[in-house]
Write a protein that holds these residues in place. Structure first.
Motif, PDB file in Angstrom:
ATOM      1  N   THR A  42       0.853  -1.190   0.000  1.00  0.00           N
ATOM      2  CA  THR A  42       0.000   0.000   0.000  1.00  0.00           C
ATOM      3  C   THR A  42       0.890   1.241   0.000  1.00  0.00           C
ATOM      4  OG1 THR A  42      -2.027  -0.881   0.931  1.00  0.00           O
ATOM      5  CG2 THR A  42      -1.457   1.336   1.602  1.00  0.00           C
ATOM      6  N   ILE A  43       0.502   2.208  -0.808  1.00  0.00           N
ATOM      7  CA  ILE A  43       1.315   3.430  -0.902  1.00  0.00           C
ATOM      8  C   ILE A  43       0.545   4.575  -0.267  1.00  0.00           C
ATOM      9  CG2 ILE A  43       2.428   5.070  -2.475  1.00  0.00           C
ATOM     10  CD1 ILE A  43       2.899   2.739  -4.378  1.00  0.00           C
ATOM     11  N   THR A  94       4.077   1.808   2.451  1.00  0.00           N
ATOM     12  CA  THR A  94       5.246   2.580   2.041  1.00  0.00           C
ATOM     13  C   THR A  94       4.811   4.030   1.996  1.00  0.00           C
ATOM     14  OG1 THR A  94       6.118   0.785   0.715  1.00  0.00           O
ATOM     15  CG2 THR A  94       6.894   2.986   0.171  1.00  0.00           C
ATOM     16  N   VAL A  95       5.454   4.866   2.781  1.00  0.00           N
ATOM     17  CA  VAL A  95       5.034   6.261   2.888  1.00  0.00           C
ATOM     18  C   VAL A  95       5.911   7.121   1.974  1.00  0.00           C
ATOM     19  CG1 VAL A  95       4.617   8.199   4.448  1.00  0.00           C
ATOM     20  CG2 VAL A  95       4.316   5.858   5.286  1.00  0.00           C
ATOM     21  N   VAL A  96       5.247   7.883   1.100  1.00  0.00           N
ATOM     22  CA  VAL A  96       5.953   8.739   0.142  1.00  0.00           C
ATOM     23  C   VAL A  96       5.643  10.195   0.486  1.00  0.00           C
ATOM     24  CG1 VAL A  96       6.258   9.333  -2.296  1.00  0.00           C
ATOM     25  CG2 VAL A  96       5.706   6.972  -1.653  1.00  0.00           C
ATOM     26  N   TYR A  97       6.689  10.966   0.706  1.00  0.00           N
ATOM     27  CA  TYR A  97       6.531  12.410   0.975  1.00  0.00           C
ATOM     28  C   TYR A  97       6.567  13.152  -0.359  1.00  0.00           C
ATOM     29  CZ  TYR A  97       8.114  17.105   2.629  1.00  0.00           C
ATOM     30  OH  TYR A  97       8.260  18.458   2.854  1.00  0.00           O
ATOM     31  N   ASP A 149       9.263   6.840   3.741  1.00  0.00           N
ATOM     32  CA  ASP A 149      10.322   5.952   3.268  1.00  0.00           C
ATOM     33  C   ASP A 149      11.087   6.618   2.132  1.00  0.00           C
ATOM     34  OD1 ASP A 149       9.712   3.373   4.731  1.00  0.00           O
ATOM     35  OD2 ASP A 149       7.763   3.872   3.901  1.00  0.00           O
ATOM     36  N   LEU A 150      10.406   7.452   1.378  1.00  0.00           N
ATOM     37  CA  LEU A 150      11.094   8.191   0.319  1.00  0.00           C
ATOM     38  C   LEU A 150      10.415   9.536   0.071  1.00  0.00           C
ATOM     39  CD1 LEU A 150       9.912   7.314  -3.103  1.00  0.00           C
ATOM     40  CD2 LEU A 150       9.753   5.447  -1.489  1.00  0.00           C
ATOM     41  N   THR A 151      11.210  10.459  -0.472  1.00  0.00           N
ATOM     42  CA  THR A 151      10.727  11.809  -0.758  1.00  0.00           C
ATOM     43  C   THR A 151      10.812  12.042  -2.251  1.00  0.00           C
ATOM     44  OG1 THR A 151      11.518  12.607   1.382  1.00  0.00           O
ATOM     45  CG2 THR A 151      11.161  14.278  -0.316  1.00  0.00           C
ATOM     46  N   GLU A 173       8.357   7.983 -11.141  1.00  0.00           N
ATOM     47  CA  GLU A 173       9.438   7.906 -10.144  1.00  0.00           C
ATOM     48  C   GLU A 173       8.985   7.121  -8.908  1.00  0.00           C
ATOM     49  OE1 GLU A 173      11.471  11.544  -9.038  1.00  0.00           O
ATOM     50  OE2 GLU A 173      12.363  10.534  -7.279  1.00  0.00           O
ATOM     51  N   ILE A 174       7.756   7.338  -8.484  1.00  0.00           N
ATOM     52  CA  ILE A 174       7.256   6.606  -7.306  1.00  0.00           C
ATOM     53  C   ILE A 174       7.233   5.105  -7.610  1.00  0.00           C
ATOM     54  CG2 ILE A 174       5.274   6.217  -5.784  1.00  0.00           C
ATOM     55  CD1 ILE A 174       4.558   9.208  -6.198  1.00  0.00           C
ATOM     56  N   ILE A 175       6.748   4.752  -8.796  1.00  0.00           N
ATOM     57  CA  ILE A 175       6.670   3.328  -9.145  1.00  0.00           C
ATOM     58  C   ILE A 175       8.074   2.710  -9.176  1.00  0.00           C
ATOM     59  CG2 ILE A 175       6.104   1.701 -11.016  1.00  0.00           C
ATOM     60  CD1 ILE A 175       3.661   3.484 -11.604  1.00  0.00           C
ATOM     61  N   ARG A 176       8.974   3.437  -9.806  1.00  0.00           N
ATOM     62  CA  ARG A 176      10.353   2.923  -9.902  1.00  0.00           C
ATOM     63  C   ARG A 176      10.974   2.735  -8.515  1.00  0.00           C
ATOM     64  NH1 ARG A 176      14.738   5.822 -10.188  1.00  0.00           N
ATOM     65  NH2 ARG A 176      13.674   7.744 -10.749  1.00  0.00           N
ATOM     66  N   ARG A 177      10.747   3.702  -7.637  1.00  0.00           N
ATOM     67  CA  ARG A 177      11.431   3.657  -6.344  1.00  0.00           C
ATOM     68  C   ARG A 177      10.733   2.798  -5.293  1.00  0.00           C
ATOM     69  NH1 ARG A 177      12.972   9.623  -4.822  1.00  0.00           N
ATOM     70  NH2 ARG A 177      13.982   8.552  -3.065  1.00  0.00           N
ATOM     71  N   THR A 178       9.491   2.386  -5.568  1.00  0.00           N
ATOM     72  CA  THR A 178       8.812   1.532  -4.585  1.00  0.00           C
ATOM     73  C   THR A 178       8.763   0.075  -5.038  1.00  0.00           C
ATOM     74  OG1 THR A 178       6.667   2.129  -5.541  1.00  0.00           O
ATOM     75  CG2 THR A 178       7.320   3.304  -3.563  1.00  0.00           C
ATOM     76  N   LYS A 179       9.267  -0.197  -6.227  1.00  0.00           N
ATOM     77  CA  LYS A 179       9.281  -1.568  -6.733  1.00  0.00           C
ATOM     78  C   LYS A 179      10.189  -2.416  -5.861  1.00  0.00           C
ATOM     79  CE  LYS A 179       8.384  -2.197 -11.556  1.00  0.00           C
ATOM     80  NZ  LYS A 179       8.869  -1.687 -12.828  1.00  0.00           N
ATOM     81  N   ARG A 180       9.703  -3.613  -5.582  1.00  0.00           N
ATOM     82  CA  ARG A 180      10.547  -4.498  -4.770  1.00  0.00           C
ATOM     83  C   ARG A 180      11.357  -5.405  -5.661  1.00  0.00           C
ATOM     84  NH1 ARG A 180       7.640  -4.907   0.597  1.00  0.00           N
ATOM     85  NH2 ARG A 180       8.176  -2.831   1.301  1.00  0.00           N
TER      86      ARG A 180
END
Ligand code: S3P
Length: 171
Positions: free
Chosen positions: A6-7, A99-102, A148-150, A164-171
């Motif tokens: 969950t984002i 996953t928390v995105v700022y 977790d990321l900004t 960018e969010i998709i790229r950086r939250t991919k496991r």
């Protein structure tokens, strides 16, 4: 696009949480929820009315309950209100559940995006630019501590932010 948690989007008013959240959810084929919108639907009144009648404290209590409920759902995209990180137990609940995105932006961009809005009561409590600057000083460290990321939203369009969010939250 399986395997993403969950984002949860946090960040100030006018950072683009709803716009980016909706796009991101569509891209990931997930459900999108906006906590302010859900609070309004449940209450049958808008945010400005809730602040007027119940005060900011009343709104925050509703927000705390709503965040717990929504953040507990699996594999959704959730946009939170700008003050969601003000309470320590909210910060903890958000971190535990996704996953928390700022979504970070400049005060100038916030001013542009909120200029015609009548449903953000905090902006009526003083000069909007000063209010946003004061809130930034207080909350930027809290957004950073929770996330977790900004990702900055003031330097390119929503589609690039979503990628960018998709790229950086991919496991
Ligand atoms: C608030 C932000 C608003 C809304 C309420 C309070 C804040 O949400 O929750 O007006 O404290 O910054 P947005 O960030 O979606 O504008």
């Amino acid at each position: 696009m399986q395997g993403l948690p969950t984002i949860i989007l946090v960040g100030p008013m006018g950072a683009g949480k709803s716009t980016i959240g909706r796009l991101l959810a569509a891209e990931l084929k997930r459900e999108f929820f906006d906590s302010d919108h859900e609070i309004e639907a449940r209450c049958g009144a808008n945010i400005a009315w809730i602040f007027d009648v119940e005060g900011e404290r009343g709104f925050r209590d509703r927000e705390t309950l709503m965040l717990r409920e929504l953040a507990g759902r699996e594999a959704i995209v959730l946009a939170t209100g700008g003050g969601a990180v003000m309470r320590e137990d909210n910060r903890q609940a958000l971190r535990e559940r996704g996953t928390v995105v700022y979504l970070a932006t400049s005060v100038e961009q916030q001013i542009r995006r909120t200029a015609r809005d009548r449903n953000r009561p905090l902006l009526r409590q003083g000069n909007p630019e000063q209010v946003l600057r004061d809130l930034f000083a207080k909350r930027d460290p809290l957004y950073r501590a929770t996330a977790d990321l900004t990702v900055r939203t003031d330097r390119r369009g929503p589609k690039a932010v979503v990628n960018e969010i998709i790229r950086r939250t991919k496991r």
